[in-house]
Design a protein around this motif. Structure first.
Motif, PDB file in Angstrom:
ATOM      1  N   ALA A 103      28.969 -27.695 118.935  1.00  0.00           N
ATOM      2  CA  ALA A 103      28.904 -29.154 120.263  1.00  0.00           C
ATOM      3  C   ALA A 103      29.125 -30.055 120.131  1.00  0.00           C
ATOM      4  CB  ALA A 103      27.735 -28.198 120.682  1.00  0.00           C
ATOM      5  N   GLU A 153      37.120 -29.261 119.825  1.00  0.00           N
ATOM      6  CA  GLU A 153      37.848 -30.058 121.362  1.00  0.00           C
ATOM      7  C   GLU A 153      38.641 -29.729 121.955  1.00  0.00           C
ATOM      8  OE1 GLU A 153      39.098 -34.667 122.736  1.00  0.00           O
ATOM      9  OE2 GLU A 153      38.314 -34.308 120.911  1.00  0.00           O
ATOM     10  N   THR A 174      38.090 -22.748 124.036  1.00  0.00           N
ATOM     11  CA  THR A 174      36.566 -22.059 124.522  1.00  0.00           C
ATOM     12  C   THR A 174      35.368 -21.593 123.406  1.00  0.00           C
ATOM     13  OG1 THR A 174      38.892 -21.484 126.712  1.00  0.00           O
ATOM     14  CG2 THR A 174      36.564 -20.416 125.973  1.00  0.00           C
ATOM     15  N   VAL A 175      34.816 -21.776 123.815  1.00  0.00           N
ATOM     16  CA  VAL A 175      33.496 -21.433 122.981  1.00  0.00           C
ATOM     17  C   VAL A 175      32.997 -20.094 123.173  1.00  0.00           C
ATOM     18  CG1 VAL A 175      31.285 -21.866 121.369  1.00  0.00           C
ATOM     19  CG2 VAL A 175      33.670 -23.852 121.895  1.00  0.00           C
ATOM     20  N   LEU A 222      26.081 -26.253 124.344  1.00  0.00           N
ATOM     21  CA  LEU A 222      27.850 -26.101 124.421  1.00  0.00           C
ATOM     22  C   LEU A 222      28.718 -26.834 125.845  1.00  0.00           C
ATOM     23  CD1 LEU A 222      28.730 -23.084 122.737  1.00  0.00           C
ATOM     24  CD2 LEU A 222      28.824 -25.569 121.701  1.00  0.00           C
ATOM     25  N   ARG A 223      28.021 -26.611 126.923  1.00  0.00           N
ATOM     26  CA  ARG A 223      28.593 -27.166 128.173  1.00  0.00           C
ATOM     27  C   ARG A 223      28.132 -28.436 128.560  1.00  0.00           C
ATOM     28  NH1 ARG A 223      27.512 -21.775 131.323  1.00  0.00           N
ATOM     29  NH2 ARG A 223      29.133 -20.205 130.999  1.00  0.00           N
ATOM     30  N   HIS A 228      31.715 -28.674 126.268  1.00  0.00           N
ATOM     31  CA  HIS A 228      32.885 -27.337 126.058  1.00  0.00           C
ATOM     32  C   HIS A 228      33.037 -26.109 127.065  1.00  0.00           C
ATOM     33  CE1 HIS A 228      33.586 -27.777 122.005  1.00  0.00           C
ATOM     34  NE2 HIS A 228      32.181 -28.337 121.593  1.00  0.00           N
TER      35      HIS A 228
END
Length: 284
Positions: A185, A191, A194-195, A218-219, A223
């Motif tokens: 993260a 950068e 998409t994860v 993550l968000r 991300h």
């Protein structure tokens, strides 16, 4: 001591991808890049003992000649290594790296990397070395030993580099894999990527809670993140998801817990590394 991206190169077909991947990582992380070539003295061909039936004078002459040949081989290996490092540096500069250092060492790759690991932020390696049959599915033995020895992130690359756009992290809610999500993260390496977070197991409340935590982490770091819980055997399930979603990099904890732990400390480790056709980042 400044941490850096270190790229181990040899004469294998993976070296160009190692160069390109290391250049990308160095620029993304904002840390220096160093190319490393190790002349492994232990891999020199064994000499047949021809001295048993020779007179003393002839035996001494033969030993002197063999010694001269050994020295010549070492000199040629040193020069080959120098040329490879120079070519790698030039390729990195073409890839946009401002500056790249080179280092050549004698010894074994594992021992050399263990000695240098305090300088390493990320190690980039090819899937196999130059001494392995490139047409086979065989995994380089150096890679397995490095993974078990080093306590630094390791990026294993296939023969061609592609800038990752979709990354998948294998997650099981354990402390180790949570650290992996947190590392991912905050890493500038991902950068704009998409994860995908994938849990292999039953769609139960605990797994759903683990997945929600990972996606929120993550968000929260900016991300775009997607998640899935899939039943099945770990290795096959991860490969299936990777193909379905066109994942172009896999991230795993080298030593996790539960079924992920068994994946990466047992014989399945080799199968996972061998079968993947995309870069695999192992976090420690």
């Amino acid at each position: 001591m400044t941490e850096q991206v270190m790229a181990a190169i040899d004469g294998s077909q993976f070296s160009e991808a190692v160069c390109d991947s290391a250049a990308w990582a160095s620029q993304a992380l904002g840390v220096p890049l160093t190319f490393l070539h190790v002349n492994d003295n232990h891999t020199a061909p064994e000499e047949q003992d021809l001295s048993g039936n020779l007179s003393l004078g002839a035996r001494e002459h033969l030993m002197e000649e063999l010694s001269r040949l050994d020295e010549e081989r070492a000199r040629v290996a040193q020069e080959q290594g120098r040329l490879m490092l120079q070519a790698a540096k030039e390729r990195a500069l073409e890839d946009g790296v401002a500056e790249a250092a080179t280092r050549q060492r004698n010894g074994t790759l594992v021992e050399t990397l263990e000695e240098l690991q305090n300088e390493i932020r990320l190690l980039v390696l090819g899937k196999r070395g130059e001494g392995v049959d490139q047409a086979s599915e065989h995994l380089g033995s150096n890679l397995e030993r490095v993974i078990r020895t080093l306590h630094r992130p390791i990026l294993m690359v296939p023969p061609a580099f592609q800038r990752p756009e979709k990354v998948m992290i294998a997650f099981d809610g354990s402390r180790t894999t949570r650290k992996g999500v947190e590392m991912l993260a905050r890493s500038p390496l991902f950068e704009g990527v998409t994860v995908h977070v994938v849990i292999v197991g039953a769609d139960l409340a605990d797994n759903r809670s683990h997945l929600d935590w990972a996606l929120e982490t993550l968000r929260g770091a900016g991300h775009q993140a997607e998640g899935a819980i899939r039943p099945g055997e770990v290795e096959g399930t991860l490969h299936t998801y990777q193909e379905e979603q066109a994942i172009d990099m896999l991230v795993m904890g080298a030593y996790g817990h539960s079924r992920i732990r068994h994946l990466l400390v047992g014989s399945t480790t080799t199968d996972m590394l061998r079968r993947t056709r995309i870069p695999l980042l192992l976090l420690r």
